[in-house]
Write an enzyme that holds these catalytic residues in place. Sequence first.
Site, PDB file in Angstrom:
ATOM      1  N   GLY A  42     -55.500-136.899  37.715  1.00  0.00           N
ATOM      2  CA  GLY A  42     -55.996-135.721  36.983  1.00  0.00           C
ATOM      3  C   GLY A  42     -55.311-135.586  35.628  1.00  0.00           C
ATOM      4  O   GLY A  42     -55.915-135.173  34.656  1.00  0.00           O
ATOM      5  N   GLU A 206     -49.116-119.542  11.280  1.00  0.00           N
ATOM      6  CA  GLU A 206     -49.582-120.888  10.938  1.00  0.00           C
ATOM      7  C   GLU A 206     -49.068-121.244   9.537  1.00  0.00           C
ATOM      8  O   GLU A 206     -49.187-120.446   8.618  1.00  0.00           O
ATOM      9  CB  GLU A 206     -51.128-120.907  11.002  1.00  0.00           C
ATOM     10  N   ASP A 318     -54.184-140.482  24.889  1.00  0.00           N
ATOM     11  CA  ASP A 318     -53.268-139.798  23.967  1.00  0.00           C
ATOM     12  C   ASP A 318     -52.130-140.703  23.503  1.00  0.00           C
ATOM     13  O   ASP A 318     -51.614-140.534  22.397  1.00  0.00           O
ATOM     14  CB  ASP A 318     -52.655-138.560  24.640  1.00  0.00           C
ATOM     15  N   HIS A 450     -87.644-122.734  22.683  1.00  0.00           N
ATOM     16  CA  HIS A 450     -87.469-121.425  22.042  1.00  0.00           C
ATOM     17  C   HIS A 450     -87.382-120.338  23.107  1.00  0.00           C
ATOM     18  O   HIS A 450     -88.112-120.403  24.087  1.00  0.00           O
ATOM     19  CB  HIS A 450     -88.673-121.141  21.130  1.00  0.00           C
TER      20      HIS A 450
HETATM   21  P1  FAD Z   1     -52.848-137.437  30.278  1.00  0.00           P
HETATM   22  O1  FAD Z   1     -53.938-136.576  30.730  1.00  0.00           O
HETATM   23  O2  FAD Z   1     -51.773-136.878  29.436  1.00  0.00           O
HETATM   24  O3  FAD Z   1     -52.225-138.063  31.583  1.00  0.00           O
HETATM   25  C1  FAD Z   1     -51.130-138.908  31.537  1.00  0.00           C
HETATM   26  C2  FAD Z   1     -50.573-139.032  32.923  1.00  0.00           C
HETATM   27  O4  FAD Z   1     -49.595-140.077  32.900  1.00  0.00           O
HETATM   28  C3  FAD Z   1     -49.855-137.795  33.428  1.00  0.00           C
HETATM   29  O5  FAD Z   1     -50.444-137.382  34.643  1.00  0.00           O
HETATM   30  C4  FAD Z   1     -48.412-138.239  33.637  1.00  0.00           C
HETATM   31  O6  FAD Z   1     -47.849-137.680  34.810  1.00  0.00           O
HETATM   32  C5  FAD Z   1     -48.575-139.746  33.803  1.00  0.00           C
HETATM   33  N1  FAD Z   1     -47.389-140.526  33.427  1.00  0.00           N
HETATM   34  C6  FAD Z   1     -46.691-140.460  32.267  1.00  0.00           C
HETATM   35  N2  FAD Z   1     -45.684-141.353  32.299  1.00  0.00           N
HETATM   36  C7  FAD Z   1     -45.741-141.995  33.492  1.00  0.00           C
HETATM   37  C8  FAD Z   1     -44.993-143.026  34.112  1.00  0.00           C
HETATM   38  N3  FAD Z   1     -43.942-143.594  33.524  1.00  0.00           N
HETATM   39  N4  FAD Z   1     -45.362-143.436  35.336  1.00  0.00           N
HETATM   40  C9  FAD Z   1     -46.421-142.879  35.967  1.00  0.00           C
HETATM   41  N5  FAD Z   1     -47.177-141.910  35.433  1.00  0.00           N
HETATM   42  C10 FAD Z   1     -46.834-141.468  34.209  1.00  0.00           C
HETATM   43  N6  FAD Z   1     -58.878-132.247  25.634  1.00  0.00           N
HETATM   44  C11 FAD Z   1     -60.214-132.117  25.617  1.00  0.00           C
HETATM   45  O7  FAD Z   1     -60.916-133.104  25.427  1.00  0.00           O
HETATM   46  N7  FAD Z   1     -60.819-130.893  25.806  1.00  0.00           N
HETATM   47  C12 FAD Z   1     -60.093-129.774  26.017  1.00  0.00           C
HETATM   48  O8  FAD Z   1     -60.658-128.699  26.182  1.00  0.00           O
HETATM   49  C13 FAD Z   1     -58.687-129.873  26.034  1.00  0.00           C
HETATM   50  N8  FAD Z   1     -57.930-128.789  26.255  1.00  0.00           N
HETATM   51  C14 FAD Z   1     -56.580-128.928  26.327  1.00  0.00           C
HETATM   52  C15 FAD Z   1     -55.821-127.787  26.557  1.00  0.00           C
HETATM   53  C16 FAD Z   1     -54.445-127.871  26.631  1.00  0.00           C
HETATM   54  C17 FAD Z   1     -53.627-126.634  26.903  1.00  0.00           C
HETATM   55  C18 FAD Z   1     -53.821-129.167  26.491  1.00  0.00           C
HETATM   56  C19 FAD Z   1     -52.337-129.293  26.596  1.00  0.00           C
HETATM   57  C20 FAD Z   1     -54.565-130.299  26.254  1.00  0.00           C
HETATM   58  C21 FAD Z   1     -55.953-130.192  26.163  1.00  0.00           C
HETATM   59  N9  FAD Z   1     -56.758-131.303  25.907  1.00  0.00           N
HETATM   60  C22 FAD Z   1     -58.110-131.162  25.849  1.00  0.00           C
HETATM   61  C23 FAD Z   1     -56.172-132.633  25.674  1.00  0.00           C
HETATM   62  C24 FAD Z   1     -56.306-133.506  26.939  1.00  0.00           C
HETATM   63  O9  FAD Z   1     -55.643-132.865  28.003  1.00  0.00           O
HETATM   64  C25 FAD Z   1     -55.722-134.876  26.672  1.00  0.00           C
HETATM   65  O10 FAD Z   1     -56.311-135.434  25.529  1.00  0.00           O
HETATM   66  C26 FAD Z   1     -55.979-135.789  27.864  1.00  0.00           C
HETATM   67  O11 FAD Z   1     -55.426-135.275  29.042  1.00  0.00           O
HETATM   68  C27 FAD Z   1     -55.386-137.173  27.586  1.00  0.00           C
HETATM   69  O12 FAD Z   1     -55.641-137.982  28.666  1.00  0.00           O
HETATM   70  P2  FAD Z   1     -54.752-139.259  28.984  1.00  0.00           P
HETATM   71  O13 FAD Z   1     -55.456-139.973  30.082  1.00  0.00           O
HETATM   72  O14 FAD Z   1     -54.442-139.991  27.746  1.00  0.00           O
HETATM   73  O15 FAD Z   1     -53.347-138.723  29.508  1.00  0.00           O
END
Ligand code: FAD
Length: 482
Positions: A42, A206, A318, A450
């Site tokens: 997740g 900001e 990310d 519409h």
């Molecule tokens: P992540 O979702 O960051 O997941 C990375 C995972 O890697 C984590 O579960 C972590 O535990 C795991 N991990 C890290 N290091 C290790 C390790 N060494 N070994 C094993 N596991 C590890 N994006 C949108 O598109 N729409 C939105 O509405 C939106 N709202 C957001 C609201 C908030 C408050 C925040 C903080 C972010 C929001 N985002 C939104 C951004 C979005 O959450 C991220 O862009 C997205 O989760 C990135 O996905 P990812 O797969 O790169 O990594």
Amino acid sequence: MAGAASTALAVVGGGPGGYAAAFLAADLGLDVTLIDLEPNPGGVCLYRGCIPSKALLHVAKLVEEAREASAWGVRFGDPEIDLDELRAWKDDVVAKLTGGVGQLAKHRRVRYLRGIATFRDGRTLRVDTRDGDETTLSFEHAILATGSRPTRLPGFPEGSDRVLDSTTALELRDVPKRLLVVGGGYIGLELGSVYAALGSKVTVVEMTPSLLPGVDADLVRPLAKRLEDKLEAILLETRVAEVVERKDGLAVRFEGKGAEGSPGKARRFDRVLVAVGRRPNTAGLGLESTRVEVGDDGFVRIDSRRRTAEPTIWAIGDVAGQPMLAHKASHEGRVAVEAIAGRAVAFEPRAIPAVVFTDPEVAWCGLSETEAKRDGTKVEIARFPWAASGRAKTLGRDDGVTKLVVDPDSERVLGVGLCGPGAGELIAEGVLAVEMGATVEDLALTIHPHPTLSETIMEAAEAFSGRATHIYRPRRGHSSER
Ligand code: FAD
């Protein structure tokens, strides 16, 4: 206990990038191991990002709409907010979704290892599992999908529970009387809106001259105007100079425009939410024992197929670059897996949508007017004000705008921007138009239902050639704006 295992594909990080990659790889017949600390996949998105924030924003909108209904002769009493129930509902949404993703991993026979992974070299990971075991996992390919974490600002009291980041703000421990949000980006505005609806007096500070820095000014304007009513204050071109923790709160001193009139004077807040951006998670992963390179911007360097400088290791989401958005992470994950499976693919989107889920929502994709100006790209802008939309009027929300950024030569739609309720859903049509290379005429000739807000996209396209039914704006030669 130490053990050893091997897998064709190891995915480090179970966020929307990692689990989308793992699931596609399994669908393609690869043996996959997905590693994360959480009980289920997740990532930030499901546990402490997109999903919990949107659940709370839904409630915030309901509260605000109930208040505003009095203008139409419908009056409700003040909302009674049971924070425990609200928190439980939000947690339940998260639990159902993460549990569902966990089930999908099982159905696909994706091996889910709960632990922390560290690279030993370009073929091996060490995984420290939750139950204290250590596994050496050898892989043919690995996808790095470790995501990002909130940026911390120096000078804020360390370890104080009065200083929140997005994760702790989403825990919804209480509703502070006075909340300062540092950062007018999307996370600060979304969470600030939630707390304002729940009853906090919210101030946003900001540094730049505008909320949502970098976003087209005409898209931000309706949101800024509405937030001026909902929030206690918006301090632009202002920075936090000092934060001192006292018994009864935080004394915050500002510098810049917002401090004019009361220079040096501290203002009192019960909590401060720091929302000044996110940093990629690259530290502590053992990347130095591989050939993976990290750029000066902190992101892992990758090619168009998402491969790092270590040929067996790929990076997505990310940790691999902007925009830090869940749907970009998932798409990159699928591209990387297809590349690993030997297909000729590349990550080359024309349009990645971005949505700010405030009220009104702001959404855009493709080339923005700001980017076109900055890069000197010749574009024409076609706008349709929601004041001329029947549907917007029926919603009592006619302050929105729809705009198209158009290539004047080919008349192709290069970008789309929207501000208004539901903009986040409407932008999908814009993404399709930009991806498919649609012309403004394609949009204008497509029959839209519409009365809907989607008609504003069709009418913006009609406005390009001075033919929008609901606004009178004849085409004026080759002016750059209509
Ligand atoms: P992540 O979702 O960051 O997941 C990375 C995972 O890697 C984590 O579960 C972590 O535990 C795991 N991990 C890290 N290091 C290790 C390790 N060494 N070994 C094993 N596991 C590890 N994006 C949108 O598109 N729409 C939105 O509405 C939106 N709202 C957001 C609201 C908030 C408050 C925040 C903080 C972010 C929001 N985002 C939104 C951004 C979005 O959450 C991220 O862009 C997205 O989760 C990135 O996905 P990812 O797969 O790169 O990594």
